[in-house]
Write a protein that holds these residues in place. Structure first.
Motif: not given
Length: 274
Positions: A119-148
């Motif tokens: 959410q903070s990224l979408t208000t950043s100068r980087l986002f204003q310059e780039v305008g990301f259309t997709y964010v892909l999150v590569d999760c660890p191979p477990s159902l831990n807090l990172l995956t949550i």
């Protein structure tokens, strides 16, 4: 003040089983989406950092990482690095992520660190310059807090599933976790699709697995199947996605088809929502 681009679609690539092609899919799907005009950010949430390596970011060059982002030491925009692929960026990970769960376990926002960072990224100068259309999150191979964290921050989950005998084993647990996250943390979370990986056409078992998964999961399974391909396996050792290493190989072409299929599903979802 100029208007910000539309917020990106956030997809988590998750499967608690290792060796199913999750990171390979993150790297090559990101590259394929970028190749057809999308502006993509890959967020590496796996302490092993293989997505970062596969996109050409050496460990010594990572500087700020997703650990620093989730621990609150920097903004996501500060950790983002350009890759050799046009329109593709990565927020790299380091082994420090291994200790993050203990560090933030008592924090009230422990499941929402990544959501807040995006959410903070979408208000950043980087986002204003780039305008990301997709964010892909590569999760660890477990159902831990990172995956949550990934599931709490995502619109949808994409599940890579290897064409092997125990393919469906563990899938029910993952789907149960998705349902729990939907009910408790993120009511917008959906299953975007299941992508079958490491398919070997010479192996009768692979064909049987495809049939079984399609019968069980129906339309949730993408039409595109990712074949077992030596060029896909070789590419990470050169710090390149397969599409840069060998665009014409069967694996690269499959990921281009998958990217097109995902964009079509996105259009269908928007049409239904409208």
């Amino acid at each position: 003040m100029s208007l910000l681009p539309e917020s990106p679609r956030v997809l988590a690539l998750a499967n608690q089983k290792g060796g199913v092609g999750k990171t390979t899919t993150a790297i090559n799907l990101g590259t394929a989406l970028a190749a057809i005009g999308e502006r993509v950010l890959v967020i590496d949430l796996d302490p092993q950092g293989n997505a970062s390596t596969g996109l050409g970011i050496e460990r010594r060059d990572r500087g700020l990482s997703t650990y620093d982002v989730l621990s609150g030491d920097c903004a996501l925009a500060e950790a983002v690095k350009e890759t050799a692929v046009n329109r593709l960026w990565v927020a790299p990970s380091t082994m420090d992520l291994l200790g993050l769960e203990l560090e933030i376990a008592s924090s009230g926002d422990r499941a929402f660190r990544l959501r807040n960072a995006i959410q903070s990224l979408t208000t950043s100068r980087l986002f204003q310059e780039v305008g990301f259309t997709y964010v892909l999150v590569d999760c660890p191979p477990s159902l831990n807090l990172l995956t949550i964290n990934a599931l709490s921050a995502s619109h949808s989950i994409l599940v890579p599933l290897q064409c092997e005998f125990f393919a469906l084993e563990g899938l029910s647990q993952l789907l149960s976790t998705v349902e729990q996250v939907r009910n408790a943390l993120n009511n917008e979370l959906t299953i975007h699709g299941i992508v079958l990986t490491m398919y070997d056409s010479r192996n009768n078992l692979s064909s049987q697995v495809v049939a079984d998964v399609r019968e069980t999961m129906g339309d949730a399974v993408y039409e595109t199947i990712i074949p077992r391909n030596v060029r896909i396996s070789e590419a990470p050792s050169y710090g390149k996605p397969a599409l840069l290493y060998d665009l014409k190989c069967a694996g690269s072409q499959a990921y281009l088809r998958l990217a097109s299929e995902i964009i079509q599903r996105e259009r269908d979802l928007r049409r239904v929502a409208a």
